[in-house]
Motif scaffolding. Structure first.
Motif, PDB file in Angstrom:
ATOM      1  N   LEU A  52      39.135  39.565  99.184  1.00 25.30           N
ATOM      2  CA  LEU A  52      38.202  39.771  98.083  1.00 25.30           C
ATOM      3  C   LEU A  52      37.402  41.063  98.238  1.00 25.30           C
ATOM      4  N   TRP A  53      36.981  41.378  99.457  1.00 27.91           N
ATOM      5  CA  TRP A  53      36.166  42.587  99.668  1.00 27.91           C
ATOM      6  C   TRP A  53      36.966  43.859  99.446  1.00 27.91           C
ATOM      7  N   SER A  54      38.224  43.890  99.868  1.00 26.98           N
ATOM      8  CA  SER A  54      39.018  45.112  99.668  1.00 26.98           C
ATOM      9  C   SER A  54      39.344  45.320  98.196  1.00 26.98           C
ATOM     10  N   ILE A  55      39.561  44.228  97.462  1.00 28.82           N
ATOM     11  CA  ILE A  55      39.802  44.354  96.017  1.00 28.82           C
ATOM     12  C   ILE A  55      38.539  44.857  95.322  1.00 28.82           C
ATOM     13  N   PHE A  56      37.381  44.305  95.698  1.00 26.79           N
ATOM     14  CA  PHE A  56      36.121  44.736  95.103  1.00 26.79           C
ATOM     15  C   PHE A  56      35.828  46.198  95.432  1.00 26.79           C
ATOM     16  N   ALA A  57      36.075  46.587  96.674  1.00 26.56           N
ATOM     17  CA  ALA A  57      35.825  47.976  97.073  1.00 26.56           C
ATOM     18  C   ALA A  57      36.766  48.930  96.359  1.00 26.56           C
ATOM     19  N   SER A  58      37.966  48.501  96.040  1.00 29.04           N
ATOM     20  CA  SER A  58      38.900  49.360  95.313  1.00 29.04           C
ATOM     21  C   SER A  58      38.528  49.471  93.841  1.00 29.04           C
ATOM     22  N   ALA A  59      38.019  48.406  93.263  1.00 30.37           N
ATOM     23  CA  ALA A  59      37.704  48.398  91.837  1.00 30.37           C
ATOM     24  C   ALA A  59      36.342  48.994  91.533  1.00 30.37           C
ATOM     25  N   LEU A  60      35.459  49.071  92.496  1.00 31.90           N
ATOM     26  CA  LEU A  60      34.095  49.555  92.257  1.00 31.90           C
ATOM     27  C   LEU A  60      34.046  51.007  91.753  1.00 31.90           C
ATOM     28  N   PRO A  61      34.762  51.967  92.344  1.00 34.85           N
ATOM     29  CA  PRO A  61      34.706  53.332  91.805  1.00 34.85           C
ATOM     30  C   PRO A  61      35.266  53.443  90.388  1.00 34.85           C
ATOM     31  N   ILE A  62      36.300  52.681  90.090  1.00 37.69           N
ATOM     32  CA  ILE A  62      36.865  52.715  88.740  1.00 37.69           C
ATOM     33  C   ILE A  62      35.870  52.142  87.741  1.00 37.69           C
ATOM     34  N   LEU A  63      35.217  51.069  88.113  1.00 39.85           N
ATOM     35  CA  LEU A  63      34.213  50.464  87.245  1.00 39.85           C
ATOM     36  C   LEU A  63      33.048  51.423  86.993  1.00 39.85           C
ATOM     37  N   ALA A  64      32.595  52.113  88.033  1.00 44.04           N
ATOM     38  CA  ALA A  64      31.509  53.085  87.873  1.00 44.04           C
ATOM     39  C   ALA A  64      31.927  54.237  86.955  1.00 44.04           C
ATOM     40  N   LEU A  65      33.169  54.681  87.076  1.00 46.26           N
ATOM     41  CA  LEU A  65      33.663  55.766  86.228  1.00 46.26           C
ATOM     42  C   LEU A  65      33.705  55.338  84.770  1.00 46.26           C
ATOM     43  N   VAL A  66      34.221  54.145  84.490  1.00 48.45           N
ATOM     44  CA  VAL A  66      34.315  53.660  83.111  1.00 48.45           C
ATOM     45  C   VAL A  66      32.924  53.493  82.510  1.00 48.45           C
ATOM     46  N   LEU A  67      31.989  52.925  83.276  1.00 44.12           N
ATOM     47  CA  LEU A  67      30.626  52.762  82.764  1.00 44.12           C
ATOM     48  C   LEU A  67      29.966  54.118  82.487  1.00 44.12           C
ATOM     49  N   GLY A  68      30.184  55.075  83.350  1.00 42.00           N
ATOM     50  CA  GLY A  68      29.636  56.410  83.126  1.00 42.00           C
ATOM     51  C   GLY A  68      30.193  57.064  81.873  1.00 42.00           C
ATOM     52  N   LEU A  69      31.491  56.912  81.658  1.00 41.84           N
ATOM     53  CA  LEU A  69      32.097  57.475  80.453  1.00 41.84           C
ATOM     54  C   LEU A  69      31.574  56.793  79.184  1.00 41.84           C
ATOM     55  N   LEU A  70      31.370  55.487  79.226  1.00 49.97           N
ATOM     56  CA  LEU A  70      30.830  54.781  78.063  1.00 49.97           C
ATOM     57  C   LEU A  70      29.399  55.229  77.758  1.00 49.97           C
ATOM     58  N   VAL A  71      28.591  55.433  78.785  1.00 53.05           N
ATOM     59  CA  VAL A  71      27.215  55.904  78.575  1.00 53.05           C
ATOM     60  C   VAL A  71      27.219  57.305  77.978  1.00 53.05           C
ATOM     61  N   LEU A  72      28.077  58.187  78.494  1.00 48.16           N
ATOM     62  CA  LEU A  72      28.161  59.545  77.941  1.00 48.16           C
ATOM     63  C   LEU A  72      28.594  59.536  76.486  1.00 48.16           C
ATOM     64  N   GLN A  73      29.581  58.710  76.154  1.00 48.95           N
ATOM     65  CA  GLN A  73      30.050  58.633  74.775  1.00 48.95           C
ATOM     66  C   GLN A  73      28.946  58.127  73.862  1.00 48.95           C
ATOM     67  N   ASP A  74      28.191  57.135  74.302  1.00 43.69           N
ATOM     68  CA  ASP A  74      27.098  56.594  73.502  1.00 43.69           C
ATOM     69  C   ASP A  74      26.012  57.644  73.270  1.00 43.69           C
ATOM     70  N   MET A  75      25.686  58.399  74.319  1.00 44.79           N
ATOM     71  CA  MET A  75      24.657  59.436  74.184  1.00 44.79           C
ATOM     72  C   MET A  75      25.099  60.531  73.221  1.00 44.79           C
ATOM     73  N   GLN A  76      26.356  60.953  73.319  1.00 43.99           N
ATOM     74  CA  GLN A  76      26.832  62.015  72.440  1.00 43.99           C
ATOM     75  C   GLN A  76      26.907  61.559  70.994  1.00 43.99           C
ATOM     76  N   SER A  77      27.334  60.336  70.753  1.00 47.38           N
ATOM     77  CA  SER A  77      27.421  59.861  69.371  1.00 47.38           C
ATOM     78  C   SER A  77      26.026  59.723  68.764  1.00 47.38           C
ATOM     79  N   ASP A  78      25.027  59.337  69.586  1.00 42.94           N
ATOM     80  CA  ASP A  78      23.652  59.274  69.079  1.00 42.94           C
ATOM     81  C   ASP A  78      23.130  60.649  68.715  1.00 42.94           C
ATOM     82  N   ASP A  79      23.445  61.670  69.508  1.00 40.32           N
ATOM     83  CA  ASP A  79      22.995  63.035  69.215  1.00 40.32           C
ATOM     84  C   ASP A  79      23.611  63.543  67.920  1.00 40.32           C
ATOM     85  N   VAL A  80      24.901  63.314  67.725  1.00 38.66           N
ATOM     86  CA  VAL A  80      25.569  63.781  66.506  1.00 38.66           C
ATOM     87  C   VAL A  80      25.003  63.047  65.296  1.00 38.66           C
TER      88      VAL A  80
END
Length: 148
Positions: free
Chosen positions: A79-107
């Motif tokens: 369980l820990w190795s799966i979580f450690a592998s998925a954590l960077p991908i999850l952080a990347l996806v969340l960061g991209l969603l936040v950036l997209q939301d911020m840009q759409s609000d500005d436009v």
């Protein structure tokens, strides 16, 4: 083409066993004092030998003849190795969603400001077709924002 895994440790162990057998047969003809000195030397050599645990760690992360790294055989997907592998991908996806939301609000807010400026001002119809009119409106919005 399959590569055969060569384990040099097995060859070294086999050579050590052969050498030990030959030394044991040759030591039968030696005198008591020489055999006692050899026995003490063997005990000192065994004491200075690194523990087996350290040698297993070295062998666990070794490079094979094909140039690949191997891990420990008991290393698996827990369980820990799966979580450690998925954590960077999850952080990347969340960061991209936040950036997209911020840009759409500005436009959206820019378009809303321009529409509000167009609806509240009295302009001749030719002004709406001018290509520099949008730039003019943006400058006006920046000036009014700075004055507020």
């Amino acid at each position: 083409m399959k590569h055969q895994q060569i384990h040099p440790d097995n060859d070294v162990d086999r050579l050590g066993q052969q050498l030990s057998a030959k030394l044991s047969t040759a030591s039968l003809d030696l005198g008591h004092d020489i055999s006692e000195r050899l026995r003490i030397a063997r005990q000192l050599a065994l004491k200075s030998r690194p523990p087996v645990v350290i040698m297993q760690r070295r062998m666990a992360g070794s490079v094979q003849s094909q140039g690949t790294l191997t891990g420990t055989p008991e290393e698996g997907l827990n369980l820990w190795s799966i979580f450690a592998s998925a954590l960077p991908i999850l952080a990347l996806v969340l960061g991209l969603l936040v950036l997209q939301d911020m840009q759409s609000d500005d436009v959206t807010s820019d378009i809303a400001r321009i529409d509000a400026a167009l609806l509240t001002d009295e302009l001749p119809p030719d002004a709406y077709t001018d290509p520099g009119f949008v730039q003019f409106l943006k400058l006006q919005l920046v000036r009014t924002a700075a004055n507020d």
